[in-house]
Design a protein around this motif. Structure first.
Motif, PDB file in Angstrom:
ATOM      1  N   LEU A 177       0.888  -1.214  -0.097  1.00  0.00           N
ATOM      2  CA  LEU A 177      -0.076  -0.195   0.001  1.00  0.00           C
ATOM      3  C   LEU A 177       0.771   1.229  -0.209  1.00  0.00           C
ATOM      4  O   LEU A 177       0.632   2.274  -0.811  1.00  0.00           O
ATOM      5  N   ALA A 178       2.046   1.171   0.687  1.00  0.00           N
ATOM      6  CA  ALA A 178       2.891   2.450   0.929  1.00  0.00           C
ATOM      7  C   ALA A 178       3.449   2.730  -0.520  1.00  0.00           C
ATOM      8  O   ALA A 178       3.524   3.817  -1.011  1.00  0.00           O
ATOM      9  N   GLU A 179       3.794   1.560  -1.198  1.00  0.00           N
ATOM     10  CA  GLU A 179       4.334   1.745  -2.614  1.00  0.00           C
ATOM     11  C   GLU A 179       3.442   2.174  -3.670  1.00  0.00           C
ATOM     12  O   GLU A 179       3.670   3.035  -4.304  1.00  0.00           O
ATOM     13  N   ARG A 180       2.131   1.504  -3.529  1.00  0.00           N
ATOM     14  CA  ARG A 180       1.189   1.818  -4.419  1.00  0.00           C
ATOM     15  C   ARG A 180       0.723   3.075  -4.315  1.00  0.00           C
ATOM     16  O   ARG A 180       0.178   3.868  -5.381  1.00  0.00           O
ATOM     17  N   PHE A 181       0.479   3.733  -3.210  1.00  0.00           N
ATOM     18  CA  PHE A 181      -0.301   5.050  -2.932  1.00  0.00           C
ATOM     19  C   PHE A 181       0.803   6.086  -2.716  1.00  0.00           C
ATOM     20  O   PHE A 181       0.351   7.101  -2.270  1.00  0.00           O
ATOM     21  N   ARG A 182       2.093   5.813  -2.564  1.00  0.00           N
ATOM     22  CA  ARG A 182       2.900   6.618  -1.976  1.00  0.00           C
ATOM     23  C   ARG A 182       2.613   7.271  -0.746  1.00  0.00           C
ATOM     24  O   ARG A 182       2.672   8.498  -0.636  1.00  0.00           O
ATOM     25  N   CYS A 183       2.384   6.734   0.293  1.00  0.00           N
ATOM     26  CA  CYS A 183       1.761   6.989   1.674  1.00  0.00           C
ATOM     27  C   CYS A 183       2.387   6.471   2.694  1.00  0.00           C
ATOM     28  O   CYS A 183       3.073   5.567   2.528  1.00  0.00           O
ATOM     29  N   PRO A 184       2.667   7.158   3.953  1.00  0.00           N
ATOM     30  CA  PRO A 184       3.159   6.636   4.938  1.00  0.00           C
ATOM     31  C   PRO A 184       2.359   5.484   5.652  1.00  0.00           C
ATOM     32  O   PRO A 184       1.338   5.337   5.496  1.00  0.00           O
ATOM     33  N   VAL A 185       3.110   4.899   6.365  1.00  0.00           N
ATOM     34  CA  VAL A 185       2.592   3.885   7.161  1.00  0.00           C
ATOM     35  C   VAL A 185       2.895   3.821   8.798  1.00  0.00           C
ATOM     36  O   VAL A 185       4.132   4.310   8.985  1.00  0.00           O
ATOM     37  N   HIS A 186       1.945   4.012   9.341  1.00  0.00           N
ATOM     38  CA  HIS A 186       2.215   4.125  10.932  1.00  0.00           C
ATOM     39  C   HIS A 186       1.882   2.817  11.928  1.00  0.00           C
ATOM     40  O   HIS A 186       1.135   2.085  11.423  1.00  0.00           O
ATOM     41  N   ALA A 187       2.764   2.705  12.859  1.00  0.00           N
ATOM     42  CA  ALA A 187       2.607   1.265  13.511  1.00  0.00           C
ATOM     43  C   ALA A 187       3.249   1.732  14.758  1.00  0.00           C
ATOM     44  O   ALA A 187       4.039   2.521  15.246  1.00  0.00           O
ATOM     45  N   PRO A 188       2.649   0.784  15.876  1.00  0.00           N
ATOM     46  CA  PRO A 188       3.352   0.716  17.291  1.00  0.00           C
ATOM     47  C   PRO A 188       4.635   0.678  17.126  1.00  0.00           C
ATOM     48  O   PRO A 188       5.380  -0.066  16.462  1.00  0.00           O
ATOM     49  N   ALA A 189       5.705   1.341  18.172  1.00  0.00           N
ATOM     50  CA  ALA A 189       6.849   1.581  17.975  1.00  0.00           C
ATOM     51  C   ALA A 189       7.624   0.183  18.148  1.00  0.00           C
ATOM     52  O   ALA A 189       8.381  -0.343  17.450  1.00  0.00           O
ATOM     53  N   ASP A 190       6.870  -0.904  19.020  1.00  0.00           N
ATOM     54  CA  ASP A 190       7.415  -2.058  19.155  1.00  0.00           C
ATOM     55  C   ASP A 190       7.470  -3.335  18.264  1.00  0.00           C
ATOM     56  O   ASP A 190       8.412  -4.165  17.581  1.00  0.00           O
ATOM     57  N   ALA A 191       6.399  -2.532  16.986  1.00  0.00           N
ATOM     58  CA  ALA A 191       6.180  -3.645  15.804  1.00  0.00           C
ATOM     59  C   ALA A 191       7.334  -2.996  14.591  1.00  0.00           C
ATOM     60  O   ALA A 191       7.394  -3.897  13.973  1.00  0.00           O
ATOM     61  N   LEU A 192       7.897  -1.952  14.948  1.00  0.00           N
ATOM     62  CA  LEU A 192       8.719  -1.328  13.505  1.00  0.00           C
ATOM     63  C   LEU A 192       9.708  -2.442  13.018  1.00  0.00           C
ATOM     64  O   LEU A 192      10.080  -2.620  11.950  1.00  0.00           O
TER      65      LEU A 192
END
Length: 291
Positions: A78-93
């Protein structure tokens, strides 16, 4: 092959996707869209239908409730297809960036390997053009789990912390006391509409549904400990309370099973307000994870 179902709840759009096995869907999981924000990304096996569902929308950002592959699988795409940022919990990064999510074979088959993604750490809030979501840490189902709460609209996106008000099985790596504490914390919120990652219905009063789940779990714990106190083995308790194991317990080699739930109920220490005495787990000496 993947299938999809679609519903609208005012400005909130929900898609439910599933892989099929012998022509039948297995393990439905949901992702949502509101005001350009995709909440959870669906599994990689469903990427063609996820991409098709979102293709006509203006996607500005993606947020993940936790790292599990059925929720994070398509975040990188999705980030690549729509050129958008992804947000996630810090421990998941780190898990998301390196694709370092340990998967059993059944999870690989049902949901697929997640595409690596470099996500941004979630803070206490996440804003869209029209909405402001509070990020609520809710560990238990996984250590990094969060919920997203929009107080003005009364929306609560719960990922996997709710699932169902009468669960029958658990994964071996879930923290039941942590999950209970997280559910209890959500009861302090004003009445909200609950959007769950797996539960088929959208719940109009999250407090009613969560209170019912907590009461169910405490009732199961009390009955399990009563049976254990009479000398009943874990397998017998499982049969009396939850019935026979379902096929997924054998396919997952016990990773997801009713037995896991019983063992976690027996190990769950009572809190003072519960008034339930502690009981130690009972082993039945049987071989195999789902005896």
């Amino acid at each position: 092959m993947a299938v999809v179902e679609y519903e609208e709840f005012g400005p909130v759009r929900r898609w439910r996707v599933s892989r099929t096995l012998l022509g039948r869907p297995v393990f439905w999981v949901s992702f949502f869209l509101v005001d350009g924000l995709v909440l959870d990304a669906g599994p990689t096996v469903a990427w063609p239908v996820v991409e098709a569902a979102l293709a006509s929308h203006a996607i500005r950002q993606v947020v993940l409730t936790h790292h599990h592959e059925d929720h994070s699988g398509n975040a990188g795409r999705l980030a690549e297809r729509f050129r958008c940022p992804v947000h996630a919990p810090a421990d998941a990064l780190p898990l998301l960036e390196h694709g370092d999510i340990p998967l059993t074979w059944y999870r690989r088959y049902v949901w697929g390997l997640p595409a690596p993604v470099r996500a941004l750490p979630l803070g206490s809030e996440l804003a869209t053009e029209r909405h402001r979501f509070r990020v609520l840490p809710t560990p238990g189902h996984s250590p990094d789990h969060v919920c997203l709460y929009e107080p003005r609209e009364g929306w609560l996106f719960t990922g996997d912390v709710f699932l169902h008000d009468r669960i029958k099985m658990m994964r071996w790596d879930e923290d039941l006391p942590g999950e209970v504490a997280s559910l209890e914390s959500l009861l302090a919120l004003p009445r909200a509409r609950l959007f769950c990652g797996h539960y088929p219905r959208v719940v109009e009063d999250h407090r009613e549904a969560i209170a019912a789940k907590l009461a169910h779990l405490r009732g199961l714990r009390e009955r399990a400990r009563e049976l254990a106190g009479r000398g009943e083995a874990v397998g017998g308790i499982r049969r009396r309370l939850l019935g026979r194991e379902e096929g997924v317990a054998y396919l997952s080699r016990g990773n997801l099973s009713k037995r896991n739930l019983v063992e976690k109920l027996l190990a769950w220490q009572a809190s003072p307000e519960d008034g339930t005495p502690a009981a130690r787990p009972v082993a039945d000496g049987r071989a195999g994870p789902v005896a």
